[in-house]
Design a protein around this motif. Structure first.
Motif, PDB file in Angstrom:
ATOM      1  N   ARG A 233       0.866  -1.187   0.000  1.00  0.00           N
ATOM      2  CA  ARG A 233       0.000   0.000   0.000  1.00  0.00           C
ATOM      3  C   ARG A 233       0.898   1.231   0.000  1.00  0.00           C
ATOM      4  N   GLY A 234       1.573   1.477  -1.119  1.00  0.00           N
ATOM      5  CA  GLY A 234       2.517   2.582  -1.212  1.00  0.00           C
ATOM      6  C   GLY A 234       3.924   2.130  -0.843  1.00  0.00           C
ATOM      7  N   ARG A 235       4.860   3.079  -0.916  1.00  0.00           N
ATOM      8  CA  ARG A 235       6.263   2.773  -0.674  1.00  0.00           C
ATOM      9  C   ARG A 235       6.868   3.782   0.293  1.00  0.00           C
ATOM     10  N   ALA A 236       6.229   3.927   1.429  1.00  0.00           N
ATOM     11  CA  ALA A 236       6.674   4.928   2.398  1.00  0.00           C
ATOM     12  C   ALA A 236       7.981   4.537   3.069  1.00  0.00           C
ATOM     13  N   ALA A 237       8.241   3.243   3.247  1.00  0.00           N
ATOM     14  CA  ALA A 237       9.484   2.798   3.878  1.00  0.00           C
ATOM     15  C   ALA A 237      10.646   2.986   2.912  1.00  0.00           C
ATOM     16  N   THR A 238      11.814   3.260   3.462  1.00  0.00           N
ATOM     17  CA  THR A 238      13.007   3.524   2.656  1.00  0.00           C
ATOM     18  C   THR A 238      13.864   2.272   2.568  1.00  0.00           C
ATOM     19  N   ALA A 239      14.237   1.893   1.339  1.00  0.00           N
ATOM     20  CA  ALA A 239      15.112   0.734   1.113  1.00  0.00           C
ATOM     21  C   ALA A 239      16.435   1.211   0.527  1.00  0.00           C
ATOM     22  N   SER A 240      17.549   0.620   0.984  1.00  0.00           N
ATOM     23  CA  SER A 240      18.847   0.995   0.437  1.00  0.00           C
ATOM     24  C   SER A 240      18.945   0.626  -1.043  1.00  0.00           C
ATOM     25  N   ASP A 241      18.137  -0.338  -1.476  1.00  0.00           N
ATOM     26  CA  ASP A 241      17.987  -0.662  -2.898  1.00  0.00           C
ATOM     27  C   ASP A 241      16.521  -0.450  -3.255  1.00  0.00           C
ATOM     28  N   PRO A 242      16.174   0.717  -3.813  1.00  0.00           N
ATOM     29  CA  PRO A 242      14.768   1.006  -4.112  1.00  0.00           C
ATOM     30  C   PRO A 242      14.126  -0.006  -5.057  1.00  0.00           C
ATOM     31  N   GLY A 243      14.954  -0.709  -5.844  1.00  0.00           N
ATOM     32  CA  GLY A 243      14.420  -1.717  -6.750  1.00  0.00           C
ATOM     33  C   GLY A 243      13.766  -2.881  -6.035  1.00  0.00           C
ATOM     34  N   LEU A 244      14.052  -3.021  -4.743  1.00  0.00           N
ATOM     35  CA  LEU A 244      13.422  -4.096  -3.970  1.00  0.00           C
ATOM     36  C   LEU A 244      11.906  -4.005  -4.053  1.00  0.00           C
ATOM     37  N   TRP A 245      11.367  -2.770  -4.013  1.00  0.00           N
ATOM     38  CA  TRP A 245       9.923  -2.617  -3.950  1.00  0.00           C
ATOM     39  C   TRP A 245       9.231  -3.021  -5.250  1.00  0.00           C
ATOM     40  N   ASP A 246       9.918  -2.863  -6.389  1.00  0.00           N
ATOM     41  CA  ASP A 246       9.336  -3.319  -7.646  1.00  0.00           C
ATOM     42  C   ASP A 246       9.159  -4.839  -7.621  1.00  0.00           C
ATOM     43  N   GLU A 247      10.194  -5.532  -7.164  1.00  0.00           N
ATOM     44  CA  GLU A 247      10.112  -6.996  -7.063  1.00  0.00           C
ATOM     45  C   GLU A 247       9.109  -7.417  -5.998  1.00  0.00           C
ATOM     46  N   TRP A 248       9.085  -6.686  -4.906  1.00  0.00           N
ATOM     47  CA  TRP A 248       8.173  -7.012  -3.813  1.00  0.00           C
ATOM     48  C   TRP A 248       6.728  -6.923  -4.286  1.00  0.00           C
ATOM     49  N   ALA A 249       6.401  -5.837  -4.961  1.00  0.00           N
ATOM     50  CA  ALA A 249       5.035  -5.637  -5.434  1.00  0.00           C
ATOM     51  C   ALA A 249       4.618  -6.721  -6.416  1.00  0.00           C
ATOM     52  N   GLU A 250       5.573  -7.220  -7.180  1.00  0.00           N
ATOM     53  CA  GLU A 250       5.268  -8.230  -8.184  1.00  0.00           C
ATOM     54  C   GLU A 250       5.166  -9.625  -7.584  1.00  0.00           C
ATOM     55  N   ARG A 251       5.963  -9.897  -6.565  1.00  0.00           N
ATOM     56  CA  ARG A 251       6.121 -11.285  -6.106  1.00  0.00           C
ATOM     57  C   ARG A 251       5.614 -11.579  -4.704  1.00  0.00           C
ATOM     58  N   VAL A 252       5.399 -10.560  -3.893  1.00  0.00           N
ATOM     59  CA  VAL A 252       4.913 -10.779  -2.531  1.00  0.00           C
ATOM     60  C   VAL A 252       3.503 -10.222  -2.433  1.00  0.00           C
ATOM     61  N   LYS A 253       2.539 -11.095  -2.622  1.00  0.00           N
ATOM     62  CA  LYS A 253       1.135 -10.681  -2.626  1.00  0.00           C
ATOM     63  C   LYS A 253       0.335 -11.623  -1.740  1.00  0.00           C
TER      64      LYS A 253
END
Length: 257
Positions: A233-253
């Motif tokens: 539900r958005g990407r408010a948390a900060t990741a040292s590798d922002p690309g993590l969230w693209d993979e997360w959204a695609e694969r962790v549902k």
């Protein structure tokens, strides 16, 4: 070891989430789109949550096999007032939980969970809270920010814990995960952290008590920010590798099936 939260507190949290979902649905309108659930209107959201509440109530009360989804959704569609129908399901669920014995003997599907009664209550609290955030998104026209949520940091951290130690670990090994890599999640205002090792064979999550181990990627934010982010539900948390969230959204549902 998983924290078992106060039963009365969690019951109140479920009632609060229902109230937030309902009030935002009223303001947004049942035909409003839900930005955090593409393809859904508020009507779909309310019907889905009412379905889940009825399913969980029947399971917890052990009154027999819950009605098929299609029948419950048809009942929702035919209801003169969908929000009244939602309220009826909420009351049924709260009554089922309140009447359940502490040693309720039913199955629960996530690993490393509290005893079944508490685990099912916890599941409904976070199921409803996240969908209440969806109702907020429909009202706002965007995902809510962490500082706009009503949940406490402790409850939000518990919802992060359910994702990282439950849903993520339960995934089948053949299902792609955002790895291989290790990720350290830190809730900056709740003194909670989780070290997650993502491999081709699945995920292993360790609750961090003390000094955190090194990780390939670090993720930090307030508990509410982490809560929204790990639930996509958005990407408010900060990741040292922002690309993590693209993979997360695609694969962790987390899906209802």
């Amino acid at each position: 070891m998983v924290e078992v939260r106060d039963f009365r507190e969690m019951g109140e949290a479920l009632g609060d989430a229902c109230a937030v979902l309902r009030s935002n649905a009223v303001v947004a309108g049942l035909d409003a789109e839900v930005p955090t659930c593409p393809g859904w209107t508020v009507r779909d959201l309310v019907a889905h949550q009412g379905l889940v509440h009825r399913w969980a109530a029947a399971y917890i009360a052990r009154t027999g096999r819950p009605a098929p989804d299609a029948i419950v959704l048809a009942e929702a569609d035919a209801a003169p007032d969908l929000l009244d129908w939602f309220d009826e399901g909420m009351v049924t669920l709260l009554n089922a939980v309140a009447a359940a014995p502490a040693d309720l003997d039913v199955k629960f599907f996530l690993p490393d969970a509290p005893p079944p009664r508490d685990a099912w209550l916890r599941r409904q609290v976070h199921e409803t809270s996240i969908h209440a955030a969806d109702a907020m998104a429909a009202r706002l026209g965007r995902p809510p920010r962490g500082d706009e949520l009503w949940v406490s940091p402790g409850l939000a951290a518990d919802g992060v814990d359910e994702v990282l130690t439950g849903f993520l670990v339960k995934r089948r090994p053949e299902t792609d995960l955002p790895g291989p890599r290790s990720v350290l999640f830190t809730a900056t205002d709740a003194h909670r952290a989780w070290w997650v090792n993502l491999t081709h064979d699945g995920a292993l999550t360790t609750r961090v008590d003390g000094e955190a181990p090194e990780a390939d990627v670090t993720v930090s934010g307030t508990a509410r920010e982490l809560y929204l982010t790990v639930w996509n539900r958005g990407r408010a948390a900060t990741a040292s590798d922002p690309g993590l969230w693209d993979e997360w959204a695609e694969r962790v549902k987390v899906t209802w099936s």
